[in-house]
Design a protein around this motif. Structure first.
Motif, mmCIF file in Angstrom:
data_model
loop_
_atom_site.group_PDB
_atom_site.id
_atom_site.type_symbol
_atom_site.label_atom_id
_atom_site.label_comp_id
_atom_site.label_asym_id
_atom_site.label_seq_id
_atom_site.Cartn_x
_atom_site.Cartn_y
_atom_site.Cartn_z
ATOM 1 N N LEU A 31 19.198 -19.523 18.871
ATOM 2 C CA LEU A 31 17.948 -19.074 19.458
ATOM 3 C C LEU A 31 17.602 -17.703 18.906
ATOM 4 O O LEU A 31 18.467 -16.844 18.797
ATOM 5 C CB LEU A 31 18.061 -19.035 20.976
ATOM 6 C CG LEU A 31 18.231 -20.392 21.660
ATOM 7 C CD1 LEU A 31 18.497 -20.219 23.142
ATOM 8 C CD2 LEU A 31 17.015 -21.260 21.435
ATOM 9 N N ASN A 32 16.360 -17.496 18.575
ATOM 10 C CA ASN A 32 15.937 -16.235 17.983
ATOM 11 C C ASN A 32 15.595 -15.254 19.087
ATOM 12 O O ASN A 32 16.419 -14.502 19.562
ATOM 13 C CB ASN A 32 14.768 -16.462 17.043
ATOM 14 C CG ASN A 32 14.371 -15.197 16.313
ATOM 15 O OD1 ASN A 32 15.113 -14.211 16.306
ATOM 16 N ND2 ASN A 32 13.197 -15.197 15.714
ATOM 17 N N ALA A 96 12.801 -18.552 25.671
ATOM 18 C CA ALA A 96 13.581 -18.528 24.439
ATOM 19 C C ALA A 96 12.821 -19.244 23.341
ATOM 20 O O ALA A 96 12.067 -20.196 23.599
ATOM 21 C CB ALA A 96 14.948 -19.178 24.644
ATOM 22 N N GLU A 97 13.030 -18.790 22.126
ATOM 23 C CA GLU A 97 12.370 -19.381 20.957
ATOM 24 C C GLU A 97 13.412 -19.596 19.857
ATOM 25 O O GLU A 97 14.243 -18.724 19.593
ATOM 26 C CB GLU A 97 11.269 -18.463 20.461
ATOM 27 C CG GLU A 97 10.519 -18.981 19.237
ATOM 28 C CD GLU A 97 11.173 -18.595 17.922
ATOM 29 O OE1 GLU A 97 11.819 -17.526 17.874
ATOM 30 O OE2 GLU A 97 11.052 -19.358 16.958
ATOM 31 N N GLY A 98 13.325 -20.793 19.243
ATOM 32 C CA GLY A 98 14.224 -21.065 18.141
ATOM 33 C C GLY A 98 13.614 -22.095 17.213
ATOM 34 O O GLY A 98 13.148 -23.133 17.678
ATOM 35 N N TYR A 99 13.571 -21.812 15.934
ATOM 36 C CA TYR A 99 13.019 -22.723 14.930
ATOM 37 C C TYR A 99 11.596 -23.166 15.294
ATOM 38 O O TYR A 99 11.223 -24.317 15.070
ATOM 39 C CB TYR A 99 13.910 -23.953 14.755
ATOM 40 C CG TYR A 99 15.248 -23.622 14.127
ATOM 41 C CD1 TYR A 99 15.386 -23.475 12.751
ATOM 42 C CD2 TYR A 99 16.372 -23.434 14.929
ATOM 43 C CE1 TYR A 99 16.604 -23.143 12.192
ATOM 44 C CE2 TYR A 99 17.590 -23.115 14.376
ATOM 45 C CZ TYR A 99 17.707 -22.969 13.012
ATOM 46 O OH TYR A 99 18.912 -22.645 12.453
ATOM 47 N N GLY A 100 10.839 -22.259 15.877
ATOM 48 C CA GLY A 100 9.449 -22.543 16.199
ATOM 49 C C GLY A 100 9.227 -23.236 17.525
ATOM 50 O O GLY A 100 8.078 -23.385 17.958
#
Length: 114
Positions: A31-32, A96-100
């Motif tokens: 997760l970014n 949360a944000e991950g890979y768009g």
């Protein structure tokens, strides 16, 4: 599919403290950005604090010096809230944000009142 579950909300007197936790599970990958938002009655949802994967934190001006965001990799994000004010009353949401892809928790109520 990533699930986010918040905990730690409640009722506290002005000047008090609460610690919110958000646990991430399910299909975990890197997760970014992980963040906390809040929405008070009759108001739009606003960003409170975020932390990127590299550890850099950003806070809305109204909570600077009072709130601290931290995270445990991609597994959890926390919000330590000190010197709480009545205007901090809101439902707090984990993000949360991950890979768009973006993920939201169900929200936890924080009420600051004497």
């Amino acid at each position: 599919q990533v699930q986010l579950v918040e905990s730690g909300g409640g009722l506290v007197q002005p000047g008090g403290s609460l610690r919110l936790s958000c646990a991430a599970s399910g299909g975990l990958f890197a997760l970014n950005t992980m963040a906390w938002y809040r929405q008070a009655p009759g108001k739009e949802r606003e960003l409170v604090a975020l932390m990127a994967a590299g550890g850099r934190a950003h806070y809305v001006d109204s909570v600077k010096g009072r709130f601290t965001i931290s995270r445990d990799g991609s597994f959890a994000v926390y919000l330590q809230m000190d010197s709480l004010k009545p205007e901090d009353t809101a439902v707090y949401y984990c993000f949360a944000e991950g890979y768009g892809d973006e993920y939201w928790g169900q929200g936890t109520q924080v009420s600051v009142s004497s």
